[in-house]
Scaffold this active site. Structure first.
Site, PDB file in Angstrom:
ATOM      1  N   ASN A  87       0.853  -1.069   0.449  1.00 55.46           N
ATOM      2  CA  ASN A  87       0.072   0.294  -0.151  1.00 55.46           C
ATOM      3  C   ASN A  87       0.924   1.085   0.301  1.00 55.46           C
ATOM      4  OD1 ASN A  87      -2.120   1.489   0.979  1.00 55.46           O
ATOM      5  ND2 ASN A  87      -0.706   1.555   2.322  1.00 55.46           N
ATOM      6  N   TYR A 150       4.313   9.975 -11.797  1.00 57.20           N
ATOM      7  CA  TYR A 150       3.436   8.965 -11.041  1.00 57.20           C
ATOM      8  C   TYR A 150       2.183   7.331 -12.013  1.00 57.20           C
ATOM      9  CZ  TYR A 150      -0.555   7.316  -7.501  1.00 57.20           C
ATOM     10  OH  TYR A 150      -1.727   7.295  -6.820  1.00 57.20           O
ATOM     11  N   SER A 153       5.216   4.878 -12.904  1.00 52.68           N
ATOM     12  CA  SER A 153       4.926   3.979 -11.442  1.00 52.68           C
ATOM     13  C   SER A 153       4.085   3.186 -11.128  1.00 52.68           C
ATOM     14  CB  SER A 153       5.393   4.996 -10.276  1.00 52.68           C
ATOM     15  OG  SER A 153       4.413   5.311  -9.349  1.00 52.68           O
TER      16      SER A 153
END
Length: 268
Positions: A87, A150, A153
């Site tokens: 997470n 982001y 990724s």
């Protein structure tokens, strides 16, 4: 999967989605390993969970290779793992030209490298019928201006999840990929929050996202995307990406404006 008495390790557990996941899983009778760097936050969370003595804190200083290697030693014998939830994550809402090398590398390190390394380290420590749950993002399916690194990724994390799940087929470990939409957590800058408000983008609370992830675990859904109309946009983007190009192009001037405010700190 039934969660009662299952051993679950959550990275990035001290806040946001991780904290909400820990609370929901403990409420359902799971034994939770809280992994993260914020010792104070982790200890406070531990004390607030149902039956605190059943759960443990696994403190990391910087998620170094040696700390990751020690994870396997923490999970042996009766403490073997049922579910790993990758997470922990970071993002930077900013135009690529404004992001430092360090900010770029941190996003790749935390969002891609760490889940891969942690999963690799723990694969031999699962009970039968284990589960790896990777927390991605709808930005792992749709490239969005201001989030180029982001998005890269999360696209990578989605590919890793799909490939590893197929690699482990028949070995008793399932790999789930869950993709929330924008969530109201501290990793979002004021500028990102202001942009979402100005554009009318919907956001979810960490509790809503955590509940969705837990339900995906219980139902063993390999791929879960949360939020409407985001789920629709993902399908359109996969089939007719130029339609999404056109839709986003009408918003890109405002996105750039708020992305620049993210650097100057002027967002209200």
């Amino acid at each position: 999967m039934k969660l009662l008495h299952k051993n679950v390790l959550i990275t990035g557990a001290s806040g946001g989605i991780g904290r909400a996941l820990a609370i929901e899983l403990a409420r359902r009778g799971a034994c939770v390993f809280l992994a993260g760097r914020d010792e104070v936050g982790l200890r406070l969370l531990l004390s607030s969970l149902n039956n605190p003595s059943r759960h443990r804190v696994l403190l990391f200083r910087d998620y170094s290779d040696s700390e990751i290697a020690m994870l396997a030693e923490e999970l042996s014998g009766s403490q073997r793992l049922d579910i790993l939830i990758n997470n922990a994550g970071v993002n930077k809402f900013s135009l690529l030209e404004s992001q430092s090398v360090e900010e770029i590398r941190e996003q790749i390190r935390v969002n891609v490298e760490l889940p891969i390394l942690i999963t690799r380290q723990l694969l031999g420590r699962f009970n039968s019928n284990g589960m790896v749950v990777n927390v991605g993002s709808v930005m792992g399916d749709i490239g969005y201006p201001g989030y180029s690194v982001y998005c890269a990724s999360k696209f990578a994390l989605r590919g890793f999840s799909e490939a590893l799940g197929r690699e482990l087929h028949g070995h008793g470990i399932k790999v789930l990929y869950t993709a929330p939409r924008s969530t109201r957590t501290s990793i979002n800058s004021q500028a990102a929050t202001a942009m979402n408000r100005a554009l009318g983008n919907s956001t979810d609370t960490p509790e809503v996202v955590a509940l969705g992830i837990v339900r995906a675990i219980e139902k063993e859904h390999l791929r879960s995307h949360f939020g409407w109309p985001e789920r629709l946009f993902i399908k359109i983007n996969a089939l007719f990406p130029w339609l999404v190009d056109n839709a986003i192009s009408r918003k890109v001037a405002m996105i750039r404006r708020y992305a620049r405010l993210s650097v100057t700190g002027e967002a209200k």
